[in-house]
Scaffold this active site. Structure first.
Site, PDB file in Angstrom:
ATOM      1  N   ARG A  46       0.835  -1.201   0.000  1.00 45.83           N
ATOM      2  CA  ARG A  46       0.000   0.000   0.000  1.00 45.83           C
ATOM      3  C   ARG A  46       0.871   1.253   0.000  1.00 45.83           C
ATOM      4  O   ARG A  46       0.520   2.277  -0.589  1.00 45.83           O
ATOM      5  CB  ARG A  46      -0.947   0.009   1.207  1.00 45.83           C
ATOM      6  CG  ARG A  46      -1.771   1.289   1.318  1.00 45.83           C
ATOM      7  CD  ARG A  46      -3.017   1.122   2.180  1.00 45.83           C
ATOM      8  NE  ARG A  46      -2.770   0.385   3.399  1.00 45.83           N
ATOM      9  CZ  ARG A  46      -2.273   0.899   4.531  1.00 45.83           C
ATOM     10  NH1 ARG A  46      -1.947   2.185   4.594  1.00 45.83           N
ATOM     11  NH2 ARG A  46      -2.100   0.139   5.595  1.00 45.83           N
ATOM     12  N   TYR A  98     -16.384  16.526 -16.592  1.00 46.52           N
ATOM     13  CA  TYR A  98     -16.775  15.125 -16.615  1.00 46.52           C
ATOM     14  C   TYR A  98     -17.827  14.886 -15.523  1.00 46.52           C
ATOM     15  O   TYR A  98     -17.686  15.357 -14.394  1.00 46.52           O
ATOM     16  CB  TYR A  98     -15.546  14.244 -16.404  1.00 46.52           C
ATOM     17  CG  TYR A  98     -15.850  12.819 -16.031  1.00 46.52           C
ATOM     18  CD1 TYR A  98     -16.664  12.020 -16.848  1.00 46.52           C
ATOM     19  CD2 TYR A  98     -15.343  12.260 -14.868  1.00 46.52           C
ATOM     20  CE1 TYR A  98     -16.951  10.710 -16.496  1.00 46.52           C
ATOM     21  CE2 TYR A  98     -15.621  10.952 -14.518  1.00 46.52           C
ATOM     22  CZ  TYR A  98     -16.439  10.184 -15.331  1.00 46.52           C
ATOM     23  OH  TYR A  98     -16.735   8.898 -14.981  1.00 46.52           O
ATOM     24  N   ASP A 170      -6.960  18.343 -15.269  1.00 48.03           N
ATOM     25  CA  ASP A 170      -7.305  17.025 -15.794  1.00 48.03           C
ATOM     26  C   ASP A 170      -6.817  16.980 -17.238  1.00 48.03           C
ATOM     27  O   ASP A 170      -7.380  17.628 -18.119  1.00 48.03           O
ATOM     28  CB  ASP A 170      -8.822  16.819 -15.717  1.00 48.03           C
ATOM     29  CG  ASP A 170      -9.265  15.440 -16.201  1.00 48.03           C
ATOM     30  OD1 ASP A 170      -8.506  14.800 -16.953  1.00 48.03           O
ATOM     31  OD2 ASP A 170     -10.382  15.027 -15.851  1.00 48.03           O
ATOM     32  N   LYS A 195      -7.831   5.664 -19.754  1.00 44.94           N
ATOM     33  CA  LYS A 195      -8.075   6.138 -21.109  1.00 44.94           C
ATOM     34  C   LYS A 195      -6.801   6.037 -21.954  1.00 44.94           C
ATOM     35  O   LYS A 195      -6.286   4.958 -22.181  1.00 44.94           O
ATOM     36  CB  LYS A 195      -8.634   7.563 -21.050  1.00 44.94           C
ATOM     37  CG  LYS A 195      -9.766   7.768 -20.035  1.00 44.94           C
ATOM     38  CD  LYS A 195     -10.926   6.829 -20.210  1.00 44.94           C
ATOM     39  CE  LYS A 195     -12.178   7.222 -19.433  1.00 44.94           C
ATOM     40  NZ  LYS A 195     -12.070   7.265 -17.978  1.00 44.94           N
TER      41      LYS A 195
END
Length: 379
Positions: A46, A98, A170, A195
């Protein structure tokens, strides 16, 4: 290194134990220690994992940042940024967002007493009117999803220079091949690495890149404490995707231009939203800020009817009707019914996200086949 070299070699090293050229997938949750607190740099996955570390080093390299971080999704990355803030802080965000980002801002974080103001960034000078002494973050998308609006990143960063305000961008639609916000003054770059960075529709992932080691460490602490990390196998897939990013983005852009020009000339089409067209109101900014116009194209119908857009989408064969974008295959989307359904109808109407709007993620197939598919769907 130049960009085509960076996507392959940036921040990368041969694996030390075996000399493996490709980073291995380290499927381990924990690491042996020589003595309590004395270890090889890895304690628990982690906190850090060698496969994820290789991806994070690549992310920092290709965005010209100081530190990269990989998350379980793009929204997990955004969640991490917002946790830098305190109750009472204010965020100024671009209005054409978005849908998932808008949903997170308004339905999750507003209840923790963060205030979000959504404005158009068409005239950056007017942003000063909504900035207060409580503003701590400016959140940008450029190009925006789904209307392909652009924001002048350097103008925004110049506007807040010297103030205690972070600028986050972004960069999912553009990718670092097309634009690098940190070079333009941004503090944080975010990607839905699902993406274009991954590029093959086979992994869900998110990324943050910080402009300084200090900011990177703050974000890493939140990532470690909150646990929204990317697993080693998906880290490997995204890292592999990045190696062909430049080649793919060149083809996405080449096909995007061809599709946009075809749509602009079609008698059934009203508006085409694509920064590579001279008809785009910010075409000049696109030429200044972006290396290529990219592979995302949106358009509306002259009829203005939702039924026409649905019929069109149902008749596509090469384009696949599906959520997401940025894969090698071409995808088609109905924002009002799919990706932006979480935005209230009145807000969509205000922004111009009409019920006949179609968003295309233009892939890397032969452009002649893509245009033929569109032609058949129109008929």
């Amino acid at each position: 290194m130049n960009f085509n070299t960076k996507v392959i070699h940036g921040g990368q090293h041969h694996e030390s134990a075996t000399g493996a050229v490709n980073v291995p997938v380290f499927l381990t949750s924990t690491f042996a220690q020589k003595s309590p607190g004395i270890h090889s740099g890895y304690e628990y996955s982690r906190a850090a994992n060698p496969t994820r570390q290789a991806l994070e080093d690549s992310l920092a390299s290709i965005e010209n940042g100081a530190r990269g971080l990989a998350f379980g999704s793009g929204l997990a990355a955004i969640d991490c940024v917002l946790k830098l803030l305190n109750p009472g802080d204010e965020v100024v965000a671009v209005d054409d967002l978005y849908g998932g980002t808008y949903r997170m801002f308004t339905r999750l974080f507003e209840k923790y007493q963060l205030k979000f103001t959504f404005v158009s960034f068409d005239d950056v000078s007017k942003i000063s009117d909504v900035i207060t002494d409580k503003t701590k973050l400016i959140w940008l998308e450029t190009p925006t999803n789904p209307l392909m609006k652009l924001v002048d990143i350097k103008a925004v960063t110049d506007l807040v220079k010297g103030k205690d305000i972070l600028v986050a961008v972004d960069n999912t639609f553009a990718t670092p091949y097309i634009q690098r916000p940190i070079d333009l003054g941004a503090d944080i770059v975010m990607h839905s690495a699902t993406k274009y960075l991954g590029g093959h529709s086979d992994a869900i992932a998110g990324a943050l890149i910080a402009n300084t080691p200090e900011l990177g460490e703050k974000l890493h602490f939140i990532q470690f404490a909150s646990g929204g990390i990317l697993g080693p196998h998906d880290s490997y897939l995204v890292l592999r995707g990045i190696k062909t990013l430049a080649l793919r983005m060149q083809r996405h852009s080449e096909n995007g231009i061809a599709v946009a020009k075809y749509l602009e000339s079609h008698p059934a089409v009203d508006q085409v939203f694509y920064p590579g067209l001279e008809s785009h109101p910010q075409h000049e900014l696109a030429n200044k800020q972006m290396r290529e116009p990219g592979g995302m194209v949106s358009f509306t119908f002259k009829s203005g009817k939702k039924e026409d857009s649905i019929k069109f989408l149902e008749h596509l064969k090469v384009f696949t009707l599906a959520e997401s974008l940025g894969g090698v295959e071409s995808l088609a989307n109905h924002p009002a019914l799919m990706t932006h359904a979480s935005i209230p109808a009145e807000k969509r109407a205000e922004l111009g996200i009409t019920d006949d709007l179609v968003r295309l993620s233009v892939g890397i197939e032969d452009k002649e086949d893509l245009i033929a598919d569109l032609e058949k769907a129109f008929s």
